[in-house]
Design a protein around this motif. Sequence first.
Motif, PDB file in Angstrom:
ATOM      1  N   ILE A  62     -11.281   7.215   9.568  1.00 39.71           N
ATOM      2  CA  ILE A  62     -10.135   6.196   9.946  1.00 39.71           C
ATOM      3  C   ILE A  62      -9.548   5.664   8.397  1.00 39.71           C
ATOM      4  N   TRP A  63     -10.603   4.979   7.949  1.00 34.34           N
ATOM      5  CA  TRP A  63     -10.079   4.485   6.799  1.00 34.34           C
ATOM      6  C   TRP A  63      -9.810   5.198   5.526  1.00 34.34           C
ATOM      7  N   ARG A  64     -10.126   6.458   5.568  1.00 36.95           N
ATOM      8  CA  ARG A  64      -9.541   7.302   4.435  1.00 36.95           C
ATOM      9  C   ARG A  64      -8.667   8.012   4.947  1.00 36.95           C
ATOM     10  N   LYS A  65      -8.139   7.873   6.200  1.00 32.74           N
ATOM     11  CA  LYS A  65      -6.927   8.978   6.942  1.00 32.74           C
ATOM     12  C   LYS A  65      -5.822   8.062   7.389  1.00 32.74           C
ATOM     13  N   ALA A  66      -6.167   6.675   7.486  1.00 30.79           N
ATOM     14  CA  ALA A  66      -5.131   6.030   8.225  1.00 30.79           C
ATOM     15  C   ALA A  66      -4.129   5.207   7.401  1.00 30.79           C
ATOM     16  N   TRP A  67      -2.914   5.074   7.809  1.00 32.41           N
ATOM     17  CA  TRP A  67      -1.944   4.136   7.103  1.00 32.41           C
ATOM     18  C   TRP A  67      -2.569   2.668   7.293  1.00 32.41           C
ATOM     19  N   GLN A  68      -2.629   1.670   6.376  1.00 29.56           N
ATOM     20  CA  GLN A  68      -2.996   0.534   6.691  1.00 29.56           C
ATOM     21  C   GLN A  68      -2.325  -0.503   5.595  1.00 29.56           C
ATOM     22  N   VAL A  69      -2.289  -1.596   5.850  1.00 29.68           N
ATOM     23  CA  VAL A  69      -1.588  -2.593   5.158  1.00 29.68           C
ATOM     24  C   VAL A  69      -2.390  -3.017   4.032  1.00 29.68           C
ATOM     25  N   ALA A  70      -1.996  -3.113   2.772  1.00 28.41           N
ATOM     26  CA  ALA A  70      -2.546  -3.279   1.643  1.00 28.41           C
ATOM     27  C   ALA A  70      -2.399  -4.714   1.222  1.00 28.41           C
ATOM     28  N   CYS A  71      -1.069  -5.199   1.164  1.00 26.60           N
ATOM     29  CA  CYS A  71      -0.634  -6.291   0.715  1.00 26.60           C
ATOM     30  C   CYS A  71       0.820  -6.762   1.197  1.00 26.60           C
ATOM     31  N   ARG A  72       1.327  -7.517   0.549  1.00 28.00           N
ATOM     32  CA  ARG A  72       2.846  -7.914   0.825  1.00 28.00           C
ATOM     33  C   ARG A  72       3.541  -7.442  -0.401  1.00 28.00           C
ATOM     34  N   GLU A  73       4.759  -6.884  -0.491  1.00 22.67           N
ATOM     35  CA  GLU A  73       5.449  -6.634  -1.583  1.00 22.67           C
ATOM     36  C   GLU A  73       5.567  -7.958  -2.630  1.00 22.67           C
ATOM     37  N   GLU A  74       5.672  -9.028  -2.022  1.00 20.24           N
ATOM     38  CA  GLU A  74       5.783 -10.270  -2.784  1.00 20.24           C
ATOM     39  C   GLU A  74       4.450 -10.603  -3.509  1.00 20.24           C
ATOM     40  N   ASN A  75       3.364 -10.015  -3.121  1.00 21.46           N
ATOM     41  CA  ASN A  75       2.218  -9.910  -3.913  1.00 21.46           C
ATOM     42  C   ASN A  75       2.214  -9.272  -5.276  1.00 21.46           C
ATOM     43  N   ILE A  76       2.985  -8.410  -5.280  1.00 18.95           N
ATOM     44  CA  ILE A  76       3.078  -7.732  -6.600  1.00 18.95           C
ATOM     45  C   ILE A  76       4.709  -7.851  -7.132  1.00 18.95           C
ATOM     46  N   PRO A  77       5.124  -8.831  -7.581  1.00 19.22           N
ATOM     47  CA  PRO A  77       6.489  -9.112  -7.692  1.00 19.22           C
ATOM     48  C   PRO A  77       7.155  -8.397  -9.106  1.00 19.22           C
ATOM     49  N   GLN A  78       6.216  -8.123 -10.001  1.00 14.72           N
ATOM     50  CA  GLN A  78       6.780  -7.752 -11.320  1.00 14.72           C
ATOM     51  C   GLN A  78       6.176  -6.293 -11.863  1.00 14.72           C
ATOM     52  N   VAL A  79       6.973  -5.709 -12.614  1.00 15.14           N
ATOM     53  CA  VAL A  79       6.131  -4.294 -13.363  1.00 15.14           C
ATOM     54  C   VAL A  79       4.669  -4.889 -13.711  1.00 15.14           C
ATOM     55  N   GLY A  80       3.706  -4.143 -13.378  1.00 10.75           N
ATOM     56  CA  GLY A  80       2.478  -4.382 -13.716  1.00 10.75           C
ATOM     57  C   GLY A  80       1.446  -5.314 -12.969  1.00 10.75           C
ATOM     58  N   SER A  81       2.173  -5.822 -12.056  1.00 13.93           N
ATOM     59  CA  SER A  81       1.656  -6.788 -10.921  1.00 13.93           C
ATOM     60  C   SER A  81       0.633  -5.896  -9.943  1.00 13.93           C
ATOM     61  N   TYR A  82      -0.510  -6.126  -9.768  1.00 16.88           N
ATOM     62  CA  TYR A  82      -1.417  -5.564  -8.957  1.00 16.88           C
ATOM     63  C   TYR A  82      -2.358  -6.070  -8.026  1.00 16.88           C
TER      64      TYR A  82
END
Length: 457
Positions: A62-82
């Motif tokens: 499951i966890w190594r095969k499924a699509w899953q939400v990691a974050c929102r796009e706004e959580n990584i707003p700039q190049v280098g944001s992680y």
Amino acid sequence: MTLTEDPETAAKAESWYDLVLEDRVPLPEYLRERKQYVANETQIPVSVYITREHHLLEKEHIWRKAWQVACREENIPQVGSYVVYDIAGDSYLVVRSRNGIKAYVNSCLHRGRVLKDADGRCSEFRCPFHGFTWRLDGKLRYYPAHGEFPDVDPESDDWKLPEAKVGTWGGFVFINPDLGCEPLEEFLGDMPEHFAAWDFENRYLEGHVAKLLRCNWKIAQEAFDEGLHLAATHPQSAPYVGDANAAVDTYGNWARQISPSGTPVEDLPVAVTEEEIVKRMLDVREGEELPIPFQQDSTARDSMAVAARERWRPVLGDRADTVSDAELVDHWNYAIFPNYHPWGGYNRIVYRFRPNGDRHDECIFEVMFLTPFNGERPPSAKVTWVGFGESAAVQAPELSTLALVMDQDAFNMESVQRGLEATRRTHVTMSTFQESMITWRHDKMMALIDAGESAKA
């Protein structure tokens, strides 16, 4: 506030599918489609909740095969944001590079130390142990003592950070560790059509609370898959949120459970008037005036829809007049397999459930508020952590009345875990309708696990 103790006058509530047809502003037809699920099996093994062996099967299939939400796009707003996304003992770095969003296994290819321990922003991923360094595109940039590593080739794919597949929808960033998986668009199917009018892209993370629980992640999630528990667990809502007259529909990789508002649970032992329902919905005390207009020929749904329409008017403008009553007042709990719950309609709630580290008997239950905005995007909320045994109402007042609901549900979850570890029964029993979103998910998980195990044989 008192209710009329006359159960003989209490009529059975209408089904949600019929109720929405009577609203003053009716629901669009595409949101009324009935797709009920017939489970392969309503008996679910207790072992899937309490054993390490099953947890390891989920980790692999499951966890190594499924699509899953990691974050929102706004959580990584700039190049280098992680952000660091941890799931079942695995860890990933989700980063905005110059070529879009990437996801890498969070592990140094030299000695295995995680490259990053917390979210942040960087120009490269440098291992704090020996200094092996990778660019944001995953290529090895630097390593020490070149002459001592004849097997290291910075140009070889063997020394690129292993990737996970990335997709986006609704402002959410999904990852899938299986590079051979179907595209996210195919996985979601026609779900984006349901959400198109609700504009999740143009929302911001106003609140984010994470509660630690001593129970399996499925136990926590399944408390939100059905309305059958409403009367017993949330008695304050029993006069105004339906249960047996809910909608439960499944659509492949996603499903929904909609609890109608302005209608009592099926077995409420008293009769309630429409005005009493409104008072309960607004938590109006005995002797207090209603804060919204209410006419004697109105229904609770009418009155609450009118009030909700005005609350949303600053964001929606004149479009608010065409939004259906059901989208404004009902509880639209959508579930994306395996563990994500973005509420539909004009709600702000999002849930996520995942194991706490690599523990099968602990989990993280997250509640997020995604709120529309005008003008410049407000800053995203930081995560408020609520520890084991702590109260969300005390630690996370930003959740307002939802914190009470969170505490009430958490009260059951850990007790379910203890009870399943103590039970002499080998299976738990699910209902055929109200708990069908639970059986839908178990059927999908077992199909993936069985297929994966068969492929290994």
